[in-house]
Motif scaffolding. Structure first.
Motif, short mmCIF file in Angstrom:
data_model
loop_
_atom_site.label_atom_id
_atom_site.label_comp_id
_atom_site.label_asym_id
_atom_site.label_seq_id
_atom_site.Cartn_x
_atom_site.Cartn_y
_atom_site.Cartn_z
N HIS A 77 0.62 -1.19 -0.21
CA HIS A 77 0.17 -0.25 -0.53
C HIS A 77 1.19 1.09 -0.06
O HIS A 77 1.79 1.54 0.36
CB HIS A 77 -0.96 0.13 1.48
CG HIS A 77 -2.33 1.26 1.25
ND1 HIS A 77 -2.09 2.06 1.24
CD2 HIS A 77 -3.33 0.71 0.69
CE1 HIS A 77 -3.08 2.59 0.89
NE2 HIS A 77 -3.92 1.68 0.65
N SER A 78 0.03 2.07 -0.72
CA SER A 78 0.93 3.59 -0.90
C SER A 78 1.00 4.05 0.58
O SER A 78 1.68 5.15 0.86
CB SER A 78 0.59 4.74 -1.85
OG SER A 78 -1.07 4.99 -1.64
N ASN A 79 0.24 4.35 2.07
CA ASN A 79 0.34 4.52 2.75
C ASN A 79 1.83 3.96 3.46
O ASN A 79 1.56 2.48 4.29
CB ASN A 79 -0.70 4.90 3.40
CG ASN A 79 -1.08 5.80 5.03
OD1 ASN A 79 0.17 5.79 4.81
ND2 ASN A 79 -2.25 6.04 4.87
N ARG A 83 2.14 0.48 5.38
CA ARG A 83 3.04 -1.21 5.16
C ARG A 83 3.57 -1.26 7.30
O ARG A 83 4.29 -2.57 7.50
CB ARG A 83 4.00 -0.25 4.87
CG ARG A 83 3.47 0.12 2.80
CD ARG A 83 4.74 0.47 2.46
NE ARG A 83 5.56 1.08 3.19
CZ ARG A 83 5.03 3.00 2.51
NH1 ARG A 83 4.74 2.52 1.87
NH2 ARG A 83 6.24 3.12 2.77
N ASP A 111 12.05 -0.25 3.55
CA ASP A 111 11.12 0.67 2.77
C ASP A 111 11.68 2.70 2.47
O ASP A 111 12.66 2.19 3.75
CB ASP A 111 9.83 0.73 3.92
CG ASP A 111 8.68 1.08 3.29
OD1 ASP A 111 7.77 0.38 2.99
OD2 ASP A 111 8.88 2.39 3.67
N HIS A 113 10.32 5.25 3.58
CA HIS A 113 9.83 6.02 4.52
C HIS A 113 10.19 5.30 5.94
O HIS A 113 10.23 3.62 6.02
CB HIS A 113 8.28 6.08 5.12
CG HIS A 113 7.74 7.24 5.38
ND1 HIS A 113 7.59 7.08 6.71
CD2 HIS A 113 7.27 7.99 4.75
CE1 HIS A 113 7.31 8.27 7.26
NE2 HIS A 113 7.24 9.23 6.74
#
Length: 251
Positions: A77-79, A83, A111, A113
């Motif tokens: 998922h982009s959010n 994740r 990741d 982020h």
């Protein structure tokens, strides 16, 4: 209204509802409600969701495949919050069976982020404390990774196991003794200090440090150990003076 704006009774009811919704998603092969919880801005809503995954894994053995499928569907998922929560949920499962969720950590460690990456380290801590053999074996693969942040994060991640069982992680820490990156070295020295002040730990740490070849690193670690015995004097088994005396005698 945030989680802790609710009364204790309301919070309990919400936790039960989250568990029920996620269980239903798994049973039906969907993830709509789970996604909403995993993406929630409230940390404690997301925590309730990933703890629910852990309980479902333990209580509903026939749903293990469905639970893993749910996490796999949400992981790309982009959010970043989603994740992050997937990784924390995988960590709850990994306390019992790390092999089932190992791929989540291989991916999450890189990741884009920082929050999912931090979730990896937090999960390694909690899994390593209760399921150390496979988790430490996994961590060892990344001790010499070209990315200095990966090496630093792995060093940090194995710390919690070392606080009660320093002998389990000292051989891994030793592999980092000649790392030339300041952030990795700083974390290494910090971790050595953190695993040396609880009951019976100082003797184990000092005995192992005697086998290390990087004497400057050992000196820095000993300085940190002595300082920790003052900073955490309310929790340390020995006083700082007693720690110094032990180190002088044995190292």
């Amino acid at each position: 209204m945030s989680f802790y704006d609710l009364s204790k009774t309301q919070r309990s009811q919400l936790v039960t509802a989250i568990h029920g919704h996620i269980l239903t998603d798994i049973q039906k092969g969907g993830y709509k409600k789970t996604l909403a919880y995993f993406a929630d801005d409230d940390t404690y809503i997301r925590k309730s969701a990933y703890l629910a995954i852990g309980r479902i894994y333990i209580q509903h053995a026939p749903l293990i495949t469905g639970t893993l499928n749910l996490l796999q569907q949400l992981f790309p998922h982009s959010n970043f919050k989603v994740r992050q929560t997937v990784i924390n949920a995988a960590g709850e499962i990994g306390k019992k069976d790390f092999t089932l969720v190992e791929p989540f950590f291989d991916t999450g460690l890189f990741d884009a982020h920082h929050s999912p990456r931090n979730a990896v380290i937090g999960s390694v801590k909690k899994m390593g404390e209760v399921n150390p053999i496979p988790v430490l074996s996994w961590a060892k693969k990344y001790l010499h990774h070209p990315d200095k942040e990966i090496r630093r994060e792995i060093c940090h991640g194995i710390e919690l196991r070392g606080r009660k069982h320093p002998a389990d992680i000292l051989p891994l820490l030793q592999e980092l003794q000649f790392d030339t990156t300041a952030r990795v070295r700083h974390t290494l020295v910090h971790v050595i200090g953190q695993i040396a002040y609880k009951k019976d730990c100082l003797a184990t740490v000092i005995a192992h440090l005697k086998t290390w070849d990087n004497k400057q690193l050992v000196t820095d670690a000993v300085t940190e150990i002595i300082d920790v015995h003052d900073r955490y004097k309310d929790f340390a088994v020995l006083t700082q003076a007693e720690a110094i005396a032990y180190i002088d005698k044995h190292l």
